[in-house]
Design an enzyme around this catalytic site. Structure first.
Site, short mmCIF file in Angstrom:
data_model
loop_
_atom_site.label_atom_id
_atom_site.label_comp_id
_atom_site.label_asym_id
_atom_site.label_seq_id
_atom_site.Cartn_x
_atom_site.Cartn_y
_atom_site.Cartn_z
N ASN A 15 16.66 5.82 9.73
CA ASN A 15 15.80 6.07 9.21
C ASN A 15 15.54 8.06 9.77
O ASN A 15 15.36 8.52 9.12
CB ASN A 15 14.85 5.60 8.87
N GLU A 51 16.49 27.04 -5.44
CA GLU A 51 17.66 27.90 -5.68
C GLU A 51 18.57 26.90 -4.87
O GLU A 51 20.32 27.34 -5.36
CB GLU A 51 17.50 27.98 -4.69
#
Length: 449
Positions: free
Chosen positions: A228, A254
């Site tokens: 993680n 974007e």
């Protein structure tokens, strides 16, 4: 402001979320109790980090995030953990009984009861934003909650916030390492809704990240915490330009514009470099060219999928730290000359670059070395279809015998949904195949490069 709300669903999503918020707090100098000594403006200043944190009148910084799970144990760890004072208790939503690895329970029976509460909390967070940009959704699709409740929530978000972009960070089942027998069912039923209701989905898989930990960080037996923290670095690099100022900043929308050529083709591969332990980093010169090359190494991909088997449609390179555009352009020019890295012929440029001056932060006592510069690559490659075909094959083997199907039907699903989801994925594989095929006009121009 361009705020982003993070939604962490199910055990996988929550544990990745813990690693991410731990890292964000370190990057911004926010203490576990939400105080930020360096922030002089009390109340909501116009600082870049306010995209991810809201500020109370008392100067406390609260993540714009919701954690939800159908059973309490995982969220209880957040409620009692180091960062328990960081989150508002209302942001941590847990039910009483879990989804038992069953998509139908997460999506229909048990998820239905909790989803309105979740949307209510998300609405509160959204009202607190001046210009909500979109959502980051974290889940794994092998289990029941992440797949079922995750997709239910995405469907409802599409209705309530139609125009806002949704980025998914999705942990897919690995080829060899399995945590549940019914993973193929859950992931295919879930992908069916990810296809329609996310704008960009970044695929992660545990096995690929295990291998990276073993190979690059010399961790013999990686734990989920190791994995993680690595995922958190990727997510941090992607969102760094929303949270800090830099030369070439990149917005969530974007990403979409630059990476998604057709709405359905939005499943991304990611890689991060340098992933290196402190002992090794001491002896290596990690230049921009080097980290750019390693980002393209098949072994550094965060999903088990070999980009050499497909073609790239688009790449987004997010650099951070001591990086100047000149070096980046030189490195990318070198990459383009390599024969092993192929682009589809209808997308000649293919690169989107973001540069952020904030160097990568590492978690104290973590595995990664502190480096001056890093790059995270998100790429859209036709090779990702491998992941789907692998899952589809496993799905077919089980579904041919209708194995385990009664558990789903018993929770109010119809058998037709299985075949519908499976057909949708077959169509997706076909889409990927067609995108990679050479265009007819391009054939005469091959020599002219």
């Amino acid at each position: 402001m361009r705020e982003v709300i993070s939604i962490h669903v199910g055990q996988g999503g929550i544990q990745v979320g813990n690693a991410c918020w731990e890292l964000f707090c370190l990057e911004h100098g926010i203490q576990p109790d939400g105080q930020m000594p360096s922030d002089k403006t009390i109340g909501g200043g116009d600082d870049a980090f306010n995209t991810f944190f809201s500020e109370t009148g008392a100067g406390k910084h609260v993540p714009r995030a919701v954690f939800l799970d159908l059973e309490p144990t995982v969220i209880d760890e957040v409620r009692t953990g180091t960062y328990r004072q960081l989150f508002h208790p209302e942001q941590l939503i847990s039910g009483k009984e879990d989804a038992a690895n069953n998509f139908a329970r997460g999506h229909y029976t048990i998820g239905k009861e909790i989803v309105d509460l979740c949307l209510d909390r998300i609405r509160k967070l959204a009202d607190n934003c001046t210009g909500l940009q979109g959502f980051l959704v974290f889940n794994s699709v092998g289990g029941g909650t992440g797949s079922g409740l995750g997709s239910l929530l995405l469907e409802r978000l599409s209705v309530d916030y139609g125009k806002k972009s949704k980025l998914g960070f999705t942990i897919y089942p690995s080829p060899q390492v399995s945590t549940a027998v019914v993973e193929p069912y859950n992931s295919i039923l879930s992908t069916h809704s990810l296809l329609e209701h996310t704008d960009v989905a970044v695929m992660l898989d545990n096995e690929a990240i295990y291998d990276i930990c073993r190979r690059n960080l010399d961790i013999e037996r990686p734990t989920y915490t190791n994995l993680n923290r690595l995922i958190a670095q990727v997510i941090s690099s992607l969102t760094a330009s929303l949270r800090f100022d830099g030369a070439l900043n990149v917005d969530i929308t974007e990403f979409q514009t630059n990476l998604v050529p057709y709405p359905r083709i939005h499943f991304m591969l990611s890689s991060y470099a340098p992933i290196i332990s402190a002992e090794k980093a001491y002896h290596e010169q990690l230049s921009v060219a080097e980290i750019t090359n390693s980002a393209f190494e098949p072994a550094n991909m965060m999903a088990k999928c070999d980009p050499r088997h497909g073609k790239y449609m688009a790449c987004s390179m997010m650099y951070r730290g001591d990086v100047v555009p000149k070096d980046v352009n030189a490195s990318i020019a070198t990459i383009k000359t390599k024969r092993t890295i192929q682009f589809v012929d209808w997308c000649p440029t293919g690169f989107k670059v973001g540069i952020n001056y904030q160097p990568p932060t590492v978690v104290p006592g973590g595995d990664l070395a502190k480096v001056m510069r890093a790059v995270c690559m998100i790429s859209n490659s036709t090779a990702i279809a491998e992941v789907f075909s692998r899952l589809d094959h496993k799905f077919d083997l089980m579904y041919a015998k209708r194995a385990f199907v009664h558990w789903y039907v018993g929770e109010g699903m119809e058998e037709g949904e299985f075949s519908e989801a499976r057909e949708d994925l077959a169509a997706l594989e076909k889409d990927y195949e067609e995108v990679g095929i050479e265009t007819a006009e391009g054939e005469g121009e091959e020599e002219g490069y």
